[in-house]
Design a protein around this motif. Structure first.
Motif, PDB file in Angstrom:
ATOM      1  N   THR A   1     -30.472  31.467  12.830  1.00  0.00           N
ATOM      2  CA  THR A   1     -30.324  31.132  13.905  1.00  0.00           C
ATOM      3  C   THR A   1     -30.483  32.489  14.750  1.00  0.00           C
ATOM      4  OG1 THR A   1     -27.942  31.591  14.317  1.00  0.00           O
ATOM      5  CG2 THR A   1     -28.616  29.341  13.970  1.00  0.00           C
ATOM      6  N   ALA A   2     -31.101  32.379  16.149  1.00  0.00           N
ATOM      7  CA  ALA A   2     -31.225  33.510  17.114  1.00  0.00           C
ATOM      8  C   ALA A   2     -29.876  34.075  17.078  1.00  0.00           C
ATOM      9  CB  ALA A   2     -31.405  32.933  18.464  1.00  0.00           C
TER      10      ALA A   2
ATOM     11  N   HIS B   1     -26.124  31.505   3.225  1.00  0.00           N
ATOM     12  CA  HIS B   1     -26.357  31.662   1.498  1.00  0.00           C
ATOM     13  C   HIS B   1     -26.663  29.957   1.206  1.00  0.00           C
ATOM     14  CE1 HIS B   1     -22.230  30.240   2.038  1.00  0.00           C
ATOM     15  NE2 HIS B   1     -22.130  29.894   0.834  1.00  0.00           N
ATOM     16  N   LEU B   2     -26.618  29.276   2.013  1.00  0.00           N
ATOM     17  CA  LEU B   2     -26.780  27.685   1.476  1.00  0.00           C
ATOM     18  C   LEU B   2     -28.192  27.225   2.219  1.00  0.00           C
ATOM     19  CD1 LEU B   2     -23.536  26.196   2.430  1.00  0.00           C
ATOM     20  CD2 LEU B   2     -24.137  26.985   0.246  1.00  0.00           C
ATOM     21  N   ALA B   3     -28.645  26.137   1.436  1.00  0.00           N
ATOM     22  CA  ALA B   3     -30.007  25.795   1.605  1.00  0.00           C
ATOM     23  C   ALA B   3     -30.137  24.586   2.889  1.00  0.00           C
ATOM     24  CB  ALA B   3     -30.751  25.073   0.336  1.00  0.00           C
ATOM     25  N   GLY B   4     -28.777  24.264   3.356  1.00  0.00           N
ATOM     26  CA  GLY B   4     -28.910  23.299   4.494  1.00  0.00           C
ATOM     27  C   GLY B   4     -27.281  23.116   4.955  1.00  0.00           C
TER      28      GLY B   4
ATOM     29  N   GLY C   1     -30.126  23.256  16.792  1.00  0.00           N
ATOM     30  CA  GLY C   1     -30.971  22.587  15.722  1.00  0.00           C
ATOM     31  C   GLY C   1     -31.141  23.688  14.610  1.00  0.00           C
ATOM     32  N   ALA C   2     -31.100  23.394  13.300  1.00  0.00           N
ATOM     33  CA  ALA C   2     -31.359  24.296  12.245  1.00  0.00           C
ATOM     34  C   ALA C   2     -32.013  23.644  11.078  1.00  0.00           C
ATOM     35  CB  ALA C   2     -30.139  24.920  11.705  1.00  0.00           C
TER      36      ALA C   2
END
Length: 86
Positions: free
Chosen positions: A25-26, A62-65, A18-19
């Motif tokens: 992310t970890a 670099h993206l918002a989703g 999930g993000a």
């Protein structure tokens, strides 16, 4: 496009993580890189639920989703899953 690549390997080593928003992310999560932007910035495999179905797209730090095509346009989903491997 005249060429493409197919992801092959041991599917038991893959998982969806999930993000939300900008990809963060970890450190122990290894993402499946699926390409890169023209400037070399890495892109990863992501998917999101949109209008009742899952859509595969691209994501990166670099993206918002996750970005994917829908209805002739590029859609950005803020809540998504990103493909990782063990």
């Amino acid at each position: 496009m005249s060429s493409y690549e197919i992801l092959c390997g041991d599917v038991s080593r893959l998982r969806w993580v999930g993000a939300s928003g900008a990809l963060n992310t970890a450190k122990d999560v290894r993402l499946v890189q699926a390409g890169h932007e023209a400037d070399g910035t890495p892109l990863y495999v992501g998917k999101a639920l949109h209008h009742g179905s899952q859509h595969i797209g691209k994501t990166g730090h670099h993206l918002a989703g996750v970005n994917f095509g829908y209805g002739g346009k590029e859609v950005v989903a803020n809540d998504f899953l990103v493909l990782a491997y063990n």
